[in-house]
Write a protein that holds these residues in place. Structure first.
Motif, PDB file in Angstrom:
ATOM      1  N   LYS A  60       5.298  -3.467  -3.870  1.00  0.00           N
ATOM      2  CA  LYS A  60       6.545  -3.522  -4.619  1.00  0.00           C
ATOM      3  C   LYS A  60       7.010  -4.972  -4.688  1.00  0.00           C
ATOM      4  N   LEU A  61       7.663  -5.326  -5.783  1.00  0.00           N
ATOM      5  CA  LEU A  61       8.358  -6.608  -5.874  1.00  0.00           C
ATOM      6  C   LEU A  61       9.814  -6.376  -5.484  1.00  0.00           C
ATOM      7  N   LEU A  62      10.287  -7.124  -4.495  1.00  0.00           N
ATOM      8  CA  LEU A  62      11.649  -6.975  -4.018  1.00  0.00           C
ATOM      9  C   LEU A  62      12.619  -7.680  -4.965  1.00  0.00           C
ATOM     10  N   PRO A  63      13.899  -7.343  -4.909  1.00  0.00           N
ATOM     11  CA  PRO A  63      14.884  -7.952  -5.823  1.00  0.00           C
ATOM     12  C   PRO A  63      14.912  -9.473  -5.787  1.00  0.00           C
ATOM     13  N   ASP A  64      14.570 -10.073  -4.622  1.00  0.00           N
ATOM     14  CA  ASP A  64      14.590 -11.536  -4.519  1.00  0.00           C
ATOM     15  C   ASP A  64      13.267 -12.165  -4.948  1.00  0.00           C
ATOM     16  N   GLY A  65      12.351 -11.345  -5.494  1.00  0.00           N
ATOM     17  CA  GLY A  65      11.091 -11.867  -6.004  1.00  0.00           C
ATOM     18  C   GLY A  65       9.938 -11.820  -5.029  1.00  0.00           C
ATOM     19  N   ARG A  66      10.222 -11.505  -3.760  1.00  0.00           N
ATOM     20  CA  ARG A  66       9.148 -11.403  -2.782  1.00  0.00           C
ATOM     21  C   ARG A  66       8.315 -10.149  -3.029  1.00  0.00           C
ATOM     22  N   ARG A  67       7.077 -10.207  -2.584  1.00  0.00           N
ATOM     23  CA  ARG A  67       6.168  -9.070  -2.726  1.00  0.00           C
ATOM     24  C   ARG A  67       5.969  -8.414  -1.364  1.00  0.00           C
ATOM     25  N   GLN A  68       6.103  -7.094  -1.305  1.00  0.00           N
ATOM     26  CA  GLN A  68       5.828  -6.351  -0.077  1.00  0.00           C
ATOM     27  C   GLN A  68       4.646  -5.422  -0.322  1.00  0.00           C
ATOM     28  N   ILE A  69       3.521  -5.752   0.306  1.00  0.00           N
ATOM     29  CA  ILE A  69       2.347  -4.902   0.196  1.00  0.00           C
ATOM     30  C   ILE A  69       2.488  -3.748   1.180  1.00  0.00           C
ATOM     31  N   ASN A  70       2.295  -2.537   0.692  1.00  0.00           N
ATOM     32  CA  ASN A  70       2.439  -1.380   1.587  1.00  0.00           C
ATOM     33  C   ASN A  70       1.112  -0.869   2.093  1.00  0.00           C
ATOM     34  N   SER A  71       0.004  -1.184   1.381  1.00  0.00           N
ATOM     35  CA  SER A  71      -1.284  -0.684   1.850  1.00  0.00           C
ATOM     36  C   SER A  71      -2.435  -1.414   1.178  1.00  0.00           C
ATOM     37  N   PHE A  72      -3.557  -1.446   1.881  1.00  0.00           N
ATOM     38  CA  PHE A  72      -4.832  -1.893   1.321  1.00  0.00           C
ATOM     39  C   PHE A  72      -5.747  -0.677   1.249  1.00  0.00           C
ATOM     40  N   HIS A  73      -6.374  -0.475   0.099  1.00  0.00           N
ATOM     41  CA  HIS A  73      -7.245   0.675  -0.105  1.00  0.00           C
ATOM     42  C   HIS A  73      -8.691   0.181  -0.173  1.00  0.00           C
ATOM     43  N   LEU A  74      -9.440   0.489   0.874  1.00  0.00           N
ATOM     44  CA  LEU A  74     -10.813   0.028   1.012  1.00  0.00           C
ATOM     45  C   LEU A  74     -11.780   1.088   0.505  1.00  0.00           C
ATOM     46  N   ILE A  75     -13.083   0.829   0.641  1.00  0.00           N
ATOM     47  CA  ILE A  75     -14.101   1.727   0.110  1.00  0.00           C
ATOM     48  C   ILE A  75     -13.935   3.133   0.688  1.00  0.00           C
ATOM     49  N   GLY A  76     -13.897   4.123  -0.208  1.00  0.00           N
ATOM     50  CA  GLY A  76     -13.744   5.520   0.184  1.00  0.00           C
ATOM     51  C   GLY A  76     -12.316   6.008   0.211  1.00  0.00           C
ATOM     52  N   ASP A  77     -11.341   5.088   0.217  1.00  0.00           N
ATOM     53  CA  ASP A  77      -9.937   5.488   0.298  1.00  0.00           C
ATOM     54  C   ASP A  77      -9.457   6.090  -1.016  1.00  0.00           C
ATOM     55  N   MET A  78      -8.568   7.079  -0.903  1.00  0.00           N
ATOM     56  CA  MET A  78      -7.910   7.674  -2.052  1.00  0.00           C
ATOM     57  C   MET A  78      -6.482   7.171  -2.135  1.00  0.00           C
ATOM     58  N   PHE A  79      -5.965   7.007  -3.345  1.00  0.00           N
ATOM     59  CA  PHE A  79      -4.591   6.556  -3.526  1.00  0.00           C
ATOM     60  C   PHE A  79      -4.094   6.976  -4.904  1.00  0.00           C
ATOM     61  N   GLY A  80      -2.780   6.890  -5.082  1.00  0.00           N
ATOM     62  CA  GLY A  80      -2.192   7.233  -6.373  1.00  0.00           C
ATOM     63  C   GLY A  80      -1.743   8.677  -6.489  1.00  0.00           C
ATOM     64  N   LEU A  81      -1.947   9.487  -5.450  1.00  0.00           N
ATOM     65  CA  LEU A  81      -1.502  10.877  -5.479  1.00  0.00           C
ATOM     66  C   LEU A  81      -0.036  10.919  -5.061  1.00  0.00           C
ATOM     67  N   GLU A  82       0.854  10.897  -6.030  1.00  0.00           N
ATOM     68  CA  GLU A  82       2.287  10.805  -5.770  1.00  0.00           C
ATOM     69  C   GLU A  82       2.898  12.194  -5.602  1.00  0.00           C
ATOM     70  N   ASN A  83       4.063  12.238  -4.949  1.00  0.00           N
ATOM     71  CA  ASN A  83       4.786  13.498  -4.831  1.00  0.00           C
ATOM     72  C   ASN A  83       5.800  13.673  -5.956  1.00  0.00           C
ATOM     73  N   GLY A  84       5.790  12.741  -6.895  1.00  0.00           N
ATOM     74  CA  GLY A  84       6.645  12.818  -8.068  1.00  0.00           C
ATOM     75  C   GLY A  84       5.842  12.531  -9.320  1.00  0.00           C
ATOM     76  N   ALA A  85       6.527  12.338 -10.420  1.00  0.00           N
ATOM     77  CA  ALA A  85       5.858  12.170 -11.707  1.00  0.00           C
ATOM     78  C   ALA A  85       5.478  10.728 -12.005  1.00  0.00           C
TER      79      ALA A  85
END
Length: 221
Positions: A60-85
């Protein structure tokens, strides 16, 4: 930027995607250049992704312009399955990366038709929650040296304790994941090097040999 497409929607999925669905569902394979965006925060969460090669960061990009990485997805990892739309984070390729993509609706429908589908989905959700909880603890309660040690321990475990850790992410990525300044990460790594806990191979210093895993664990005590 997308550089290559394989398979359209005619290739059956495998690995964790197939295990999650309980049957083979059809997927596509895409290759992205380093720095290319796979999806953006606020976009429709239409697909689920699995890393085949390379690595992906979500942030996410924070309001002050900083970037906060929440995760690294390596080989075999699944991501993008959200609980919303919509997607809550932006996803970018750290290096040239190949991903397998499945329509979320197709995956959920396949899981609904399998006796183990709900169990598999809960397992994935639990893993994601555990990672989020651990990341919150890391950001909120640990010193800078403990954070960098915890990061190396995480990478070592996820890569199954290799003789040499090959990190796709650079120190800026590590800093944005740990909520630290770039210079702080560099100082922490230098301290570990001086203590002979690790050494660097290669010019980019992304090849890390953990010489004293027990000593590393003590730094994260």
């Amino acid at each position: 930027m997308l550089v290559r497409v394989k398979g359209s929607s005619h290739q059956p999925s495998d690995g964790r995607l197939a295990a999650l669905a309980g049957e083979r569902v059809f997927s596509s394979e895409y290759t992205y250049r380093r720095g290319a965006e796979l999806f953006g925060e606020g976009e429709d969460a239409e697909y689920v992704y699995q890393t085949i090669s390379g690595a992906v960061r979500t942030y996410k990009l924070l309001p002050d312009g900083r970037r906060q990485i929440n995760s690294f997805h390596l080989i075999g990892d699944m991501f993008g399955l959200e609980n919303g739309a919509i997607h809550r984070f932006t996803a970018e390729a750290i290096v040239e990366t190949k991903v397998r993509i499945v329509r979320r609706r197709s995956l959920l429908d396949a899981m609904a038709n399998e006796s183990t589908g709900v169990t598999n989905l809960l397992s994935l959700i639990t893993l994601n929650l555990q990672h989020a909880e651990n990341h919150m603890l890391l950001l909120g309660r640990k010193s800078s040296l403990e954070r960098v040690a915890a990061f190396l321990i995480e990478m070592d475990e996820r890569l199954v304790h290799p003789d040499e850790l090959t990190l796709p992410m650079n120190r800026r990525d590590i800093a944005d994941y740990l909520g630290l300044k770039l210079e702080t990460v560099s100082r922490a790594l230098s301290t570990m090097r001086d203590k002979r806990i690790l050494r660097f191979n290669g010019v980019t210093q992304r090849q890390v040999v953990l010489m004293d895993r027990e000593g590393l664990a003590k730094l994260d005590a």
